[in-house]
Design a protein around this motif. Sequence first.
Motif, mmCIF file in Angstrom:
data_model
loop_
_atom_site.group_PDB
_atom_site.id
_atom_site.type_symbol
_atom_site.label_atom_id
_atom_site.label_comp_id
_atom_site.label_asym_id
_atom_site.label_seq_id
_atom_site.Cartn_x
_atom_site.Cartn_y
_atom_site.Cartn_z
ATOM 1 N N UNK A 150 8.568 0.240 12.005
ATOM 2 C CA UNK A 150 7.954 0.332 10.662
ATOM 3 C C UNK A 150 8.353 -0.772 9.706
ATOM 4 N N UNK A 151 9.640 -1.083 9.638
ATOM 5 C CA UNK A 151 10.082 -2.111 8.708
ATOM 6 C C UNK A 151 9.514 -3.474 9.037
ATOM 7 N N UNK A 152 9.488 -3.833 10.323
ATOM 8 C CA UNK A 152 8.977 -5.142 10.709
ATOM 9 C C UNK A 152 7.460 -5.202 10.600
ATOM 10 N N UNK A 153 6.790 -4.061 10.764
ATOM 11 C CA UNK A 153 5.350 -4.041 10.534
ATOM 12 C C UNK A 153 5.049 -4.345 9.067
ATOM 13 N N UNK A 154 5.879 -3.853 8.154
ATOM 14 C CA UNK A 154 5.670 -4.132 6.738
ATOM 15 C C UNK A 154 5.912 -5.604 6.424
ATOM 16 N N UNK A 155 6.878 -6.223 7.097
ATOM 17 C CA UNK A 155 7.076 -7.665 6.930
ATOM 18 C C UNK A 155 5.865 -8.431 7.467
ATOM 19 N N UNK A 156 5.296 -7.936 8.571
ATOM 20 C CA UNK A 156 4.078 -8.532 9.107
ATOM 21 C C UNK A 156 2.945 -8.430 8.098
ATOM 22 N N UNK A 157 2.845 -7.280 7.432
ATOM 23 C CA UNK A 157 1.828 -7.099 6.407
ATOM 24 C C UNK A 157 1.994 -8.123 5.290
ATOM 25 N N UNK A 158 3.231 -8.369 4.890
ATOM 26 C CA UNK A 158 3.487 -9.346 3.837
ATOM 27 C C UNK A 158 3.030 -10.739 4.266
ATOM 28 N N UNK A 159 3.287 -11.105 5.525
ATOM 29 C CA UNK A 159 2.830 -12.400 6.029
ATOM 30 C C UNK A 159 1.301 -12.471 6.050
ATOM 31 N N UNK A 160 0.654 -11.377 6.429
ATOM 32 C CA UNK A 160 -0.814 -11.358 6.455
ATOM 33 C C UNK A 160 -1.382 -11.556 5.051
ATOM 34 N N UNK A 161 -0.743 -10.946 4.041
ATOM 35 C CA UNK A 161 -1.178 -11.161 2.664
ATOM 36 C C UNK A 161 -1.026 -12.635 2.273
ATOM 37 N N UNK A 162 0.067 -13.266 2.694
ATOM 38 C CA UNK A 162 0.255 -14.682 2.402
ATOM 39 C C UNK A 162 -0.819 -15.528 3.082
ATOM 40 N N UNK A 163 -1.176 -15.153 4.313
ATOM 41 C CA UNK A 163 -2.236 -15.880 5.022
ATOM 42 C C UNK A 163 -3.564 -15.781 4.282
ATOM 43 N N UNK A 164 -3.889 -14.566 3.827
ATOM 44 C CA UNK A 164 -5.146 -14.392 3.104
ATOM 45 C C UNK A 164 -5.136 -15.188 1.807
ATOM 46 N N UNK A 165 -4.046 -15.137 1.058
ATOM 47 C CA UNK A 165 -3.967 -15.899 -0.195
ATOM 48 C C UNK A 165 -4.129 -17.390 0.065
ATOM 49 N N UNK A 166 -3.479 -17.883 1.120
ATOM 50 C CA UNK A 166 -3.594 -19.305 1.471
ATOM 51 C C UNK A 166 -5.030 -19.662 1.803
ATOM 52 N N UNK A 167 -5.698 -18.801 2.575
ATOM 53 C CA UNK A 167 -7.094 -19.066 2.936
ATOM 54 C C UNK A 167 -7.983 -19.052 1.703
ATOM 55 N N UNK A 168 -7.740 -18.115 0.796
ATOM 56 C CA UNK A 168 -8.538 -18.052 -0.426
ATOM 57 C C UNK A 168 -8.370 -19.316 -1.259
#
Length: 290
Positions: A150-168
Amino acid sequence: MPPLETIQVFQALNSSPNARLEQSAGLGDGMVAALWNNHHDAQEYQAPSHHTLSCYIAGGTGTFRRNKPSEKGAPGKLCILPAGHESAWVINGEIRLAHVYISPEQFALGCVTLLDREPRELQLCERTFIDDPEQTARFLSMIELDWHEPGERLLTSSLAHEMLSHALLNQVGQRHDLRLKGGLAPHLRRQLVDYIEHRLAEPISLGELASICALSEYHFARMFRESFGLPPHQYVLARRLNYARQLLRAGQQPLGGIAMACGFASASHFNNRFRQAMGATPGEYRLAFL
């Protein structure tokens, strides 16, 4: 998160006898991550409803788009496949690649909150085999995490948000020959964003939002969705949950206080809504970032 059966790129690979799914996980906020191995395959994607960010982890030097056989992949290369695109791929040899699938609602939310733009005006630009070291580094960090913990999945979620922001910020363009019908004027959209952001701790009714635009609740709700990409109540909830994540990562404020600061009626209501969106409780989310 979107159900896996609605993610066409995921389903296309999953139905191939040559592709093997190493792991996948729903990351909350309309995003899903997947890590694949594939070899000697052919794939076609026909107007998926979601966006796909793809990174070649290993191999791929024999992979090409059918209409561009001279352009080949390689480790570290990225592909950006927007919703609605069409592509056909030939995979010669071995390839290992990571995907992040993004719902159109989450993309629209980013257009409004990060770019202050009408989502219908913008499109994610289709790109094949590009170099983007920042995004590649995020993907490489992501695949080192255990998405089932669970904890590492949440860190993965944070990275995915960074990826989306970068793409935007870097890979979004204006739609051409666009004729928008309906929706809210830009100045009204900005007024609503500002009004909601400054009242996240308070109850916000559809009627008071509609009154800002001098519209009936029915017409306001329809026009809001056209301009924001999601209904008013979902937008307000998304902003409350985003503020909650900021507070959870910032310190040790009691969960009850965070619930009140984000406009939830009770700690249990906050807990339930947060878990539905993120797949973890607020307490688990906080622990993941300590």
